[in-house]
Structures are given as C-alpha cells and as structure tokens.
Scaffold this active site. Structure first.
Site, short mmCIF file in Angstrom:
data_model
loop_
_atom_site.label_atom_id
_atom_site.label_comp_id
_atom_site.label_asym_id
_atom_site.label_seq_id
_atom_site.Cartn_x
_atom_site.Cartn_y
_atom_site.Cartn_z
N GLU A 133 0.85 -1.20 0.00
CA GLU A 133 0.00 0.00 0.00
C GLU A 133 0.88 1.25 0.00
O GLU A 133 2.01 1.21 0.47
CB GLU A 133 -0.90 0.02 1.25
N LYS A 135 2.39 4.55 1.36
CA LYS A 135 2.62 5.11 2.69
C LYS A 135 2.26 6.60 2.62
O LYS A 135 3.07 7.43 2.23
CB LYS A 135 4.07 4.93 3.12
N ASP A 137 1.65 10.31 3.47
CA ASP A 137 2.33 11.24 4.38
C ASP A 137 1.28 12.11 5.06
O ASP A 137 0.99 13.23 4.64
CB ASP A 137 3.33 12.11 3.60
N TYR A 248 -6.93 2.12 6.37
CA TYR A 248 -6.00 1.09 5.92
C TYR A 248 -6.02 -0.19 6.75
O TYR A 248 -5.35 -1.16 6.41
CB TYR A 248 -4.57 1.64 5.87
N LYS A 336 10.87 3.20 2.43
CA LYS A 336 10.79 4.63 2.22
C LYS A 336 11.67 5.06 1.05
O LYS A 336 12.78 4.56 0.87
CB LYS A 336 11.20 5.38 3.50
N CYS A 430 9.62 45.26 15.52
CA CYS A 430 9.22 44.98 14.14
C CYS A 430 10.24 45.59 13.19
O CYS A 430 10.57 46.78 13.32
CB CYS A 430 7.84 45.57 13.87
N CYS A 433 8.47 48.78 11.27
CA CYS A 433 7.98 50.01 11.91
C CYS A 433 8.60 50.28 13.26
O CYS A 433 8.27 51.29 13.90
CB CYS A 433 6.46 49.94 12.05
N CYS A 446 3.62 41.81 15.33
CA CYS A 446 3.61 43.25 15.50
C CYS A 446 2.16 43.72 15.56
O CYS A 446 1.36 43.41 14.66
CB CYS A 446 4.33 43.93 14.34
N CYS A 451 1.74 49.97 10.95
CA CYS A 451 2.96 49.33 10.44
C CYS A 451 2.95 49.32 8.92
O CYS A 451 2.01 48.82 8.29
CB CYS A 451 3.05 47.90 10.97
#
Length: 688
Positions: A133, A135, A137, A248, A336, A430, A433, A446, A451
């Site tokens: 099957e 894998k 992620d 699964y 993998k 920041c 600003c 910020c 800003c």
C-alpha cells in the site's frame, strides 16, 4: 409528531449518505453539488423545526457549534505501534527471510482462522503473500464505531494514548457518521478502523497561498497542515480545511472473522470508508519490490504525498504467530523513498511581516537546483525553528522540498562550520515600523496598526487577482507607493493620479495611464470581491460570497451583530467576532469612508442570466492549467453566467474545461462521453 416528517427526515439522511458514498468512496458522483446542497438544506430545515429528531449521526451534525476547551487524552484499546522503516531492497529481502525463518516449521493447520478445508493441511509455508500500500504522508488516526455509528476519533499520540479529536474528525466528509453499507452486511457491535488523514497537494497549495495572502505563516508541508488542522480548538475552522482520509486497517474488531488483510480492506470499503485504490496483493517479496519500484517513478502522478510503500503480510493468522516487539509489529515494514536533497549555503536571514503582523524568518540561499527548479529562498517558519536546528547565517545546509512543494532547511552541516557563521538574533522590534512585538504561541507578532509592512501586504492582497484584480498594481509598485508615502492604505489607491505614478521606477506616461484605467475599472467589482479584498481575518473568497449574498450591501454587513452573523450557515462564532471587531475599528471605518467617497461599488450586483446565456443551468468541471485564466476566474465566469460548477466529473456533467495537465478528470470525462472544451472553445462558448 407527524409520521410523514419522521419518514422524510430518514429518507433525506439515507439519500445523503448514499451520495456521500458515491462521491467520497466510489469516486463516482451521481448528482451535482447544487442538488446535494439542496438535499442538505431540506434536512436542516426539518431538523431546525423539529430539534428532537436530531441524532449524532445525522449528516447535518458534522460541525459542532462550540469550540472544545482542550483535547482529552484517551487510551487505545490496542496500541497503535510504529512501523519499522528501511530504504534498501536488501533490507526488504532480509525482512522476508526473517519472517520465513520464524515460520520455518509452521503449517497451514497452525494458522488461526483457517477455513475447515485447510485445517487438516500439513503443507509447510514457504512463500509469503504480501499486501503493498502507499505510505501516505499524513496523520494516523483511530475511528471507533458502535453499531455502525461513529462515536470517537483519536490521534495516534504515543501509541498508547492519543488526543480525542472526535469533533474535528466529524468535519471530514470522507468519514461516514454512520456506516454506508447494505443491510445484508453484518455490522459488529464495536469496531475500530485505522487510517491516515491527509491533505491533497492542490488543496495544500491553495491553503498556503491564502495564508500567504493573508499574512499568516505558511505550513511546512501537507502533513503539518493536516496535523495542525486536527488540533484546532474550533471544529468550524477545521471544517474549512479540505482534509481527506484513507482507511487502511482494523485495530479492534471483536469476534468478527477475517482471514487476511485484503478481506479487511474490502470490508472497510463496504462499510463506506475510502481505501487507497493502489493496494496490491503480491505472491512473494520479489513481486512486492517490483511494485514498490514502479511507484517510486510514478508518485509524481498522485494528487497526494507518499514517502514510500507499506508492505504487510497478508495472512492475519500469521500476524498472530509473528507478533510484535514493544515498538513495532513483526509482520509489516515500510520501504521509504529517498527524498531529493541539495546542499547550499545560507547567505542571510530576512524577516517578513505579514498583513496580520506575524513575523516570519526567511533564509536567502545560494541558488541551487532541486526537484526541477532553482531554489534561492526557504521559509524558516518561526524563530523557535531557528533555535531548535541551530541555524546560523553562513551555514552550509541541506535543503529539501517539503512535500516536494516548499523548500525547507532539513539539516545544518555543523561539521563544515568555519567559525565565521553568525547567530540570528530574535527581533525585539518589528523590522518595518520598530513597533513592539509580542509572542503568540510560536509566532512573533507586531500589533502596530500603522505598520508599513502590514499596510503593503494588505494593499497587495486588496489588488490581487482573487480580490479587486487591479492589473499592473503589483508588489514592487506598491512598495514604492508606500515607501514614498503616496498611499497609506488600500483606499488611497483610488486617489492616485497619473502625475503620482510617472516618476516611479519602470513607470511611464502610458503605463501610468493604463494603471489608472485599471483602478477605475475595479470600482465596479461585485461586493463579494470587495469583502474578500478588505483582508478580514478568517474571511476568504467563499465566506465573502456567502456574506455578500446574505446582506446585499456593505453597510448592512458592517452593522450586523455577532448573533446575526452566527445565524448564517457557514459563518461560525469566531468568524462572526472577526467581522464585528474589524468593522468596529475606527481605522477600518475611515478607510471604508474613503472607498465610498471614491465611488467604489458597495452593493451586490444582481444578474439576470437565465435564458440569455447558453451556459445557464449547465454543469461544468474545470481541471488543469488554463491559458489566460486561473481556475477560480473560470469558475467565477461560469457562475456569473448562470452555470453550475462541480469538483468531480459525473454522468450529469455537461462540460469539462480542460487545460494543461488535466489528470484523471479528463479520463473520466472521456469514459462518460462528456463534452470537453479547451480554453479557446470555452471562450467561444461564454461569448455566444
């Protein structure tokens, strides 16, 4: 209670569940999204009128109304162990040899769960069948069903205990709240189904694009996005993320009798949960390795991320004989794939300020080729990430495209340090600003409303294609306009004159005049585009359409209370509060007064398209990359002309608009005989 009402409610629920199965499990929808939405609305109206009929497994109960204060920890009845990993074919063959050594003297008659015809067999086991099957992620989860009704969902956690994320999992439409199987299929009293929650690549890119436009930090990869979505405290926010599921395996299945893993997958599909379609039964390890190698070269064809293949012994009886270590079962291994990586150098680290004030560190890299593109920048996501990985300016680093989409610094090559590398100091002010920054969770923010960096991002978003679509007003020009104090906010765009623009870099008389023309055109955009362009937190293009349709004018929307907003379908309490907070701000009110004075349209534009356009009442699916249009623009044109847009091709689809790299939808359309149009043919149709 009127018997007809009860029967109507049950009929609608059964019909919605049937179409959920066709859409999410079989991938063969029989009705359009509009028809499905009408069924749901009928059911909602009946349940609102008769709240005593509402049940936890009703399709209307996917999104609970209140945020959860925290996630409870729950113990898994059967531990969710990890899987042993390998990256080499030789280790796969050793895995196979290890299993056969363990089963050297095992006969068919020794295997629990064999049929009566096999119980007396003295045949020794020599070859092992494996199921292969993808894998996925994503994030491993456990789903509990009692008498076919979804009652609890949890994350894997540490394998022994996980977080109860039931409320968020109820929003995932791949997960049926009640099994969708036929009446003749026996449903066990209690059963646990395990699976992987994931985010498709296309949806991940759209999600990150929106977050970037809204000045929010980007997700590192689809898996992080899925995991973050599952851990949100407000299920209504989770519901806006297009999470998907591949189931699964069974975890706990009581006294149910299954002999092999293939049978389990087929049963899970019958219960109405989606199973990845690319699993394969292989008669031995050689065949299994060939199948793994096939997908290593083909994984780019998939619409989701896989980082390898999972190889499982097919026989459940052998699972019992092989057993587990304290960490992993002995009957499964993952193979993998090697990720594509490159080594480069961090030239500098810059800090970007988003339109909501979040500070994001970005590594500027010595350009390096990676996965078919040249990478010169990589987001470092937050300052805790810099500290955790000990990333310094001048470091040699390994970069990888996380999820093969976003460049990511994977590792610092500390052995290559010369001593000239410099630590990056977390900013206390920041950078745009000089305002104070405050840490909120893992992010620095910020809060200065004046800003300039935030103003620039808000203006860029306002003028972007998905908002007011002011062609020619891009980030570089906005940077100059704000830095030279020609404009301070997006309402000031409408006070620009040719003389303001001509002195700027890369601007001449003609370019300036063209931009003024585009700005003037944008004044007549529909209300939902303006609402989206305002950059209100938690308000994207879809929510803006809902609000525009509901209120009709910006004034009515501005005066709406939290209670009024919460009554609108798809607008939850957090979104309602965002709207009220935004419009009650004095700075916002000043900006909107300037928009009114400039003559920007603040009213939803009515459209009378029935019987006028050949598109009216026709169903469309848009796929691939179109020449001259984004997919969203094409769908907007179709809707404006009275057509309907669906996300999946079915027998009721009238037209498929196919651009470059159309994928499986084109194949499905050809099989069904659907009319297929390219971009030029689409333009002819809309101009009839």
């Amino acid at each position: 209670m009127n018997k007809n009402v009860i029967e109507k409610v049950e009929y609608l629920r059964a019909k919605i569940r049937y179409h959920d199965g066709k859409y999410y499990v079989s991938n063969m929808p029989e009705i359009e999204d509009y028809e499905y939405d009408q069924l749901m609305k009928q059911l909602e109206m009946l349940e609102n009128s008769h709240p005593q009929l509402i049940t936890p497994d009703s399709p209307t109960q996917r999104v609970s109304g209140e945020p959860v204060p925290e996630f409870k920890s729950v113990e898994h009845k059967i531990p969710m162990l990890s899987i042993e990993n390998t990256y080499s074919e030789e280790e796969l063959r050793e895995f196979d040899r290890r299993i056969r050594r363990k089963l050297k003297n095992t006969r068919l008659s020794d295997i629990a769960g064999r049929t009566s015809a096999q119980e007396g067999s003295l045949e020794l086991i020599e070859e092992i069948e494996y199921v292969i099957e993808h894998k996925i992620d994503g994030v491993a989860i456990s789903l509990w069903y009692e008498n076919g009704i979804f009652t609890r969902g949890a994350t894997r956690g540490n394998g022994i205990r996980g977080d109860d994320v039931t409320a968020n999992l109820r929003t995932v439409k791949d997960i049926p709240l009640r099994f969708l199987c036929d009446d003749h299929i026996r449903i066990p009293p209690s059963i646990e189904i395990r699976g992987e929650i994931y985010l498709p690549d296309g949806d991940f890119q759209i999600l990150n694009q929106r977050r970037e436009e809204e000045g929010e930090p980007l997700f590192a990869n689809p898996r992080n996005a899925a995991a973050g979505s599952l851990k949100l405290l407000n299920p209504q926010t989770t519901a806006k993320r297009p999470l998907r599921l591949f189931a699964y395996a069974f975890g706990y299945y009581g006294d149910s009798k299954f002999t092999d893993h293939i049978e389990c997958l087929e049963t899970i599909k019958k219960f109405g949960l989606p199973v990845n379609p690319h699993y394969k039964l292989c008669k031995n390890m050689d065949e299994a390795i060939s199948y793994c190698n096939l997908w290593e070269s083909r994984r780019s064809e998939l619409e989701y991320q896989v980082d390898g293949m999972v190889i499982k012994v097919n026989s459940l009886g052998l699972h019992g004989i092989l057993g587990s270590t304290s960490k992993a079962p002995r009957w499964v291994i993952s193979y993998k794939y090697q990720p594509e990586e490159s080594t480069t150098k961090i030239e500098t680290i810059k800090v970007q300020v988003g339109k909501t004030g979040i500070l994001t560190p970005v590594a500027e890299l010595d350009p390096v080729p990676l996965s078919g593109t040249t990478v010169s920048r990589a987001s470092l996501y937050n300052f805790d990430e810099i500290e955790r990985k000990d990333i310094r300016v001048g470091d040699c680093v390994i970069v990888r495209k996380a999820g093969e989409i976003i460049p990511q610094v994977v590792k610092v090559l500390k052995e290559k340090r010369t001593g000239n590398e410099q630590r990056f100091d977390v900013p206390e002010k920041c950078p745009a600003c000089e305002g104070d920054v405050i840490k909120e969770e893992v992010y620095l923010k910020c809060h200065n409303p004046l800003c300039t960096a935030q103003a620039k991002r808000r203006i860029v978003y306002f003028a972007s294609r998905n908002a007011m679509n002011i062609e020619g007003l891009g980030p570089a020009l906005i940077e100059q306009l704000v830095d030279k104090k020609i404009i301070n906010d997006y309402a000031d765009i409408y006070s620009l004159k040719v003389d303001d623009l001509v002195p700027l870099e890369r601007m001449g008389e003609k370019s300036a005049q063209n931009l003024i023309t585009e700005i003037e055109k944008s004044k007549s955009r529909d209300l939902h585009l303006l609402v989206c362009a305002l950059g209100i937190q938690n308000i994207g293009s879809h929510a803006a359409e809902v609000l525009s349709k509901e209120f009709g004018t910006l004034d009515k929307l501005m005066n709406a209370s939290v209670e009024e907003l919460e009554e609108i379908f798809e607008i939850g309490s957090i979104t309602a509060k965002s709207l009220v907070d935004f419009f009650s701000n004095s700075h916002t009110q000043d900006v909107i007064r300037k928009l009114k004075t400039a003559g920007v349209n603040l009213t939803a534009i009515s459209r009378h398209t029935k019987s006028v356009s050949p598109i009216a009442e026709k169903s469309f699916v848009v796929t691939g990359t179109l020449n001259g249009y984004t997919r969203k623009e094409a769908e907007g044109i179709i809707k404006n002309l009275g057509g309907r847009v669906s996300s999946a091709v079915s027998s009721k689809t009238d037209f498929l608009i196919a651009g470059e790299s159309p994928g499986s939808k084109l194949t499905k359309a050809k099989e069904l005989g659907t009319t297929i149009l390219n971009t030029e043919e689409f333009e002819k149709l809309i101009n009839l």
